[in-house]
Design an enzyme around this catalytic site. Structure first.
Site, PDB file in Angstrom:
ATOM      1  N   LYS A 112       0.815  -1.216   0.000  1.00 52.79           N
ATOM      2  CA  LYS A 112       0.000   0.000   0.000  1.00 52.79           C
ATOM      3  C   LYS A 112       0.849   1.266   0.000  1.00 52.79           C
ATOM      4  CE  LYS A 112      -4.403  -1.643   1.721  1.00 52.79           C
ATOM      5  NZ  LYS A 112      -5.561  -1.419   2.558  1.00 52.79           N
ATOM      6  N   LYS A 194      -7.733  -9.603  -7.243  1.00 50.20           N
ATOM      7  CA  LYS A 194      -8.901  -9.843  -6.377  1.00 50.20           C
ATOM      8  C   LYS A 194      -9.899  -8.690  -6.487  1.00 50.20           C
ATOM      9  CE  LYS A 194      -8.339  -7.834  -1.866  1.00 50.20           C
ATOM     10  NZ  LYS A 194      -9.076  -7.803  -0.640  1.00 50.20           N
ATOM     11  N   LYS A 197     -12.631  -3.265  -2.932  1.00 40.71           N
ATOM     12  CA  LYS A 197     -13.437  -2.055  -2.769  1.00 40.71           C
ATOM     13  C   LYS A 197     -12.705  -0.837  -3.302  1.00 40.71           C
ATOM     14  CE  LYS A 197     -14.570  -3.157   1.802  1.00 40.71           C
ATOM     15  NZ  LYS A 197     -13.711  -2.468   2.726  1.00 40.71           N
TER      16      LYS A 197
END
Ligand code: ATP
Ligand code: LTN
Length: 327
Positions: A112, A194, A197
């Site tokens: 991230k 994957k 969101k």
């Protein structure tokens, strides 16, 4: 006595069928056998600095969605992380106990933060400590999570060993529970990644509140391959992913599903799948409308959730403060 289950979900973005099939459905199935607590982790969501109004609205939406998906407020506690200040307080104590070397190994932070470089915030780095605090405040035995969270669970277990060995038996040792099928639903636009969101592409995910036409359109556009046979073949990720979604929504076995689509093309599968998903989500959407349609109902349930978990959190925190010499 029933074992304690705890899990968390971030109120960021739109909740999709990956979250539903990979997490929420398991939670619903666990509530009879376990003493379950589910937490909407808005403080974890803050690490991505969402717009304030959006964070607040998404927190409420997610709360109503969890209940709409079948989390029963009578059986399980559902609450918002920031409403129980013990989470932040225990995090600080854990911060002082966790060596930086342990944190530096966390692959989620590495992934991230890669794009943000020095601008990646300290909260994002400390994310696993807050997650450990969530789990440890409630003497959790079992933590249902996706594969991506297993490393954070290992860190939590290391924290338990370290704390208990320095200060004496205090925390319960938690265990991860990773679902086998559906552990990873992939993106419809790119079945090698994957469903997530934080991906905003229009054809990426089916969200739980998507209307039927949007679901049909997204599935018809889903990326597949140039073959024709409908078979569970992990080497053909697009069609495999669609079949896994079909399997999880219908509960049919793989041979039954392959027999049903024998000699039929991908288009037929996509049409059938769309109807199965629409029907599967219909009761969730109806309950969501009922819950949110009545002014004040969701807010009252949120307050109830907090009052159920707060005493345990405060007791654990008080014991920890005593042991480490705070106060
Ligand atoms: P993001 O990808 O934006 O970080 P997310 O969609 O992974 O978010 P989380 O709040 O991190 O959502 O996860 C909530 C729960 O849903 C976790 O238990 C996670 O493992 C599960 N989950 C998330 N994405 C999927 C997926 N594609 N397939 C199966 N389970 C998933
Ligand atoms: N990091 C988790 C969400 C989460 C969680 C938790 C899960 C926060 N605190 C405690 C289990 C237990 C995620 O991103 N899925």
């Amino acid at each position: 006595m029933k074992k304690r289950v705890f899990s968390g979900i971030q109120p960021t973005g739109n909740i999709h069928i990956g979250n539903y099939l990979g997490a929420i459905k398991q939670w619903v199935a666990m509530q009879d056998r376990y003493d379950a607590i589910f937490c909407i982790v808005d403080m974890h969501a803050l690490t991505s600095l969402p717009d304030p109004e959006t964070l607040k609205a998404k927190t409420r939406e997610l709360f109503a969605l969890l209940l709409a998906c079948g989390i029963d407020h009578q059986k399980s506690a559902v609450f918002v992380q920031s409403h129980v200040s013990a989470h932040a307080e225990l995090t600080w104590v854990l911060n002082c106990l966790i060596p930086m070397g342990w944190m530096n190994r966390m692959t989620q932070f590495k992934d991230k933060s890669r794009r943000q470089k020095e601008m990646a915030n300290v909260g994002l780095y400390d994310y696993p400590a807050l997650m450990a605090a969530d789990i440890l405040l409630y003497h959790t035995d079992v933590v249902p999570v996706g594969e991506d969270q297993v490393q954070h669970l290992e860190l939590t277990r290391d924290v338990v060993k370290r704390f208990n060995s320095i200060y004496g038996e205090t925390f319960t040792m938690p265990e991860a529970l990773v679902p086998e099928v559906g552990a990873r639903i992939m993106g419809l636009d790119d079945p090698t990644r994957k469903m997530s969101k934080s991906e905003t592409g229009a054809g990426h995910a089916i969200n739980l509140l998507d209307p039927p036409d949007a679901i049909r359109a997204k599935l018809m556009r889903a990326t597949t391959d140039s073959l024709t046979e409908v078979r569970f073949d992990p080497l053909r990720p697009g069609i495999f992913n669609l079949l896994v979604i079909y399997e999880l929504f219908t509960g049919l076995s793989r041979p039954e599903i392959e027999a049903r689509f024998e000699g039929k093309g991908y288009g037929y599968l996509k049409k059938e799948l769309a109807e199965v998903v629409i029907e599967g989500l219909r009761p969730v959407q109806t309950r969501y409308q009922e819950l949110t349609g009545e002014a004040g109902r969701a807010e009252a349930l949120i307050a109830q959730g907090v009052s159920r978990v707060q005493p345990t959190a405060e007791q654990t925190l008080a014991a920890v403060k005593e042991k480490v010499g705070l106060g």
